[in-house]
Design a protein around this motif. Structure first.
Motif, PDB file in Angstrom:
ATOM      1  N   SER A  33      38.913   4.266   6.597  1.00 47.74           N
ATOM      2  CA  SER A  33      38.264   3.034   6.147  1.00 47.74           C
ATOM      3  C   SER A  33      37.654   3.250   4.773  1.00 47.74           C
ATOM      4  O   SER A  33      37.395   4.371   4.348  1.00 47.74           O
ATOM      5  N   ARG A  34      37.410   2.154   4.079  1.00 45.28           N
ATOM      6  CA  ARG A  34      36.837   2.254   2.739  1.00 45.28           C
ATOM      7  C   ARG A  34      35.318   2.354   2.773  1.00 45.28           C
ATOM      8  O   ARG A  34      34.688   2.566   1.761  1.00 45.28           O
ATOM      9  N   TRP A  35      34.731   2.194   3.967  1.00 42.95           N
ATOM     10  CA  TRP A  35      33.291   2.284   4.109  1.00 42.95           C
ATOM     11  C   TRP A  35      32.904   3.697   4.538  1.00 42.95           C
ATOM     12  O   TRP A  35      33.638   4.363   5.246  1.00 42.95           O
ATOM     13  N   SER A  37      30.309   4.225   6.471  1.00 43.38           N
ATOM     14  CA  SER A  37      30.055   3.957   7.876  1.00 43.38           C
ATOM     15  C   SER A  37      30.556   2.541   8.156  1.00 43.38           C
ATOM     16  O   SER A  37      30.162   1.601   7.466  1.00 43.38           O
ATOM     17  N   LYS A  38      31.420   2.391   9.140  1.00 44.33           N
ATOM     18  CA  LYS A  38      31.995   1.077   9.423  1.00 44.33           C
ATOM     19  C   LYS A  38      30.906   0.087   9.805  1.00 44.33           C
ATOM     20  O   LYS A  38      30.035   0.401  10.617  1.00 44.33           O
ATOM     21  N   PRO A  39      30.964  -1.125   9.252  1.00 42.12           N
ATOM     22  CA  PRO A  39      29.995  -2.144   9.672  1.00 42.12           C
ATOM     23  C   PRO A  39      30.278  -2.631  11.098  1.00 42.12           C
ATOM     24  O   PRO A  39      31.379  -2.443  11.629  1.00 42.12           O
ATOM     25  N   LEU A  40      29.298  -3.277  11.678  1.00 39.16           N
ATOM     26  CA  LEU A  40      29.413  -3.730  13.057  1.00 39.16           C
ATOM     27  C   LEU A  40      30.536  -4.743  13.237  1.00 39.16           C
ATOM     28  O   LEU A  40      31.249  -4.699  14.235  1.00 39.16           O
ATOM     29  N   PHE A  41      30.740  -5.642  12.258  1.00 40.96           N
ATOM     30  CA  PHE A  41      31.782  -6.651  12.426  1.00 40.96           C
ATOM     31  C   PHE A  41      33.176  -6.022  12.476  1.00 40.96           C
ATOM     32  O   PHE A  41      34.065  -6.527  13.162  1.00 40.96           O
ATOM     33  N   VAL A  42      33.378  -4.900  11.796  1.00 44.68           N
ATOM     34  CA  VAL A  42      34.666  -4.200  11.868  1.00 44.68           C
ATOM     35  C   VAL A  42      34.829  -3.574  13.245  1.00 44.68           C
ATOM     36  O   VAL A  42      35.914  -3.630  13.845  1.00 44.68           O
ATOM     37  N   ARG A  43      33.775  -2.996  13.764  1.00 40.97           N
ATOM     38  CA  ARG A  43      33.833  -2.406  15.104  1.00 40.97           C
ATOM     39  C   ARG A  43      34.105  -3.479  16.166  1.00 40.97           C
ATOM     40  O   ARG A  43      34.875  -3.262  17.097  1.00 40.97           O
ATOM     41  N   LEU A  44      33.494  -4.648  16.021  1.00 38.73           N
ATOM     42  CA  LEU A  44      33.736  -5.730  16.976  1.00 38.73           C
ATOM     43  C   LEU A  44      35.161  -6.258  16.871  1.00 38.73           C
ATOM     44  O   LEU A  44      35.786  -6.583  17.880  1.00 38.73           O
ATOM     45  N   PHE A  45      35.690  -6.347  15.641  1.00 41.87           N
ATOM     46  CA  PHE A  45      37.085  -6.746  15.474  1.00 41.87           C
ATOM     47  C   PHE A  45      38.022  -5.753  16.147  1.00 41.87           C
ATOM     48  O   PHE A  45      38.977  -6.143  16.820  1.00 41.87           O
ATOM     49  N   GLU A  46      37.737  -4.462  15.986  1.00 44.10           N
ATOM     50  CA  GLU A  46      38.536  -3.433  16.662  1.00 44.10           C
ATOM     51  C   GLU A  46      38.467  -3.609  18.176  1.00 44.10           C
ATOM     52  O   GLU A  46      39.481  -3.464  18.869  1.00 44.10           O
ATOM     53  N   MET A  47      37.279  -3.927  18.687  1.00 44.89           N
ATOM     54  CA  MET A  47      37.141  -4.127  20.132  1.00 44.89           C
ATOM     55  C   MET A  47      37.989  -5.297  20.619  1.00 44.89           C
ATOM     56  O   MET A  47      38.612  -5.214  21.677  1.00 44.89           O
ATOM     57  N   VAL A  48      38.033  -6.375  19.858  1.00 46.84           N
ATOM     58  CA  VAL A  48      38.835  -7.536  20.254  1.00 46.84           C
ATOM     59  C   VAL A  48      40.316  -7.172  20.287  1.00 46.84           C
ATOM     60  O   VAL A  48      41.037  -7.492  21.244  1.00 46.84           O
ATOM     61  N   VAL A  49      40.779  -6.488  19.251  1.00 46.95           N
ATOM     62  CA  VAL A  49      42.194  -6.093  19.203  1.00 46.95           C
ATOM     63  C   VAL A  49      42.516  -5.132  20.343  1.00 46.95           C
ATOM     64  O   VAL A  49      43.555  -5.256  21.021  1.00 46.95           O
ATOM     65  N   LEU A  50      41.634  -4.173  20.598  1.00 43.49           N
ATOM     66  CA  LEU A  50      41.868  -3.216  21.675  1.00 43.49           C
ATOM     67  C   LEU A  50      41.778  -3.884  23.055  1.00 43.49           C
ATOM     68  O   LEU A  50      42.471  -3.470  23.985  1.00 43.49           O
ATOM     69  N   PHE A  51      40.953  -4.922  23.194  1.00 43.85           N
ATOM     70  CA  PHE A  51      40.901  -5.677  24.445  1.00 43.85           C
ATOM     71  C   PHE A  51      42.262  -6.290  24.752  1.00 43.85           C
ATOM     72  O   PHE A  51      42.756  -6.211  25.876  1.00 43.85           O
TER      73      PHE A  51
END
Length: 101
Positions: A33-35, A37-51
């Protein structure tokens, strides 16, 4: 593979997938990632895709074992809530644990 093994396999995959965004700084544990530390919205997007990925795996296993059962919106709402609950340990370790730096 019988139904019991397939059920436990989906549960284990769901636990791993729900916590994956919180235990690494790469996107989907693959892409840097370019960050810093990944921001929370990126982590939540990952959770949706992984769901949805876990759902596809579950449907594939169900179809391989026999007939797929029709699901209504209640099933998807409950499984989304369960996925969020399964992600709770990763969230706690990432955001609520006191760091001793």
């Amino acid at each position: 593979m019988d139904i019991s093994v397939a059920s436990w396999l989906v549960i284990v995959i769901a636990i791993a997938a729900a916590n994956l965004p919180f235990f690494n700084e790469r996107l989907f544990a693959l892409v840097p990632s370019r960050w810093e530390s990944k921001p929370l919205f990126v982590r939540l997007f990952e959770m949706v895709v992984l769901f949805f990925a876990v759902g596809v795996i579950g449907f594939a296993l169900e179809g391989r074992l026999g007939n797929r059962f029709p699901q209504t919106w209640e099933f998807y709402a409950i499984s989304a809530c369960l996925f969020i609950v399964l992600a709770f340990p990763g969230f706690i370790l990432r955001y609520l644990r006191k760091r001793h730096d």
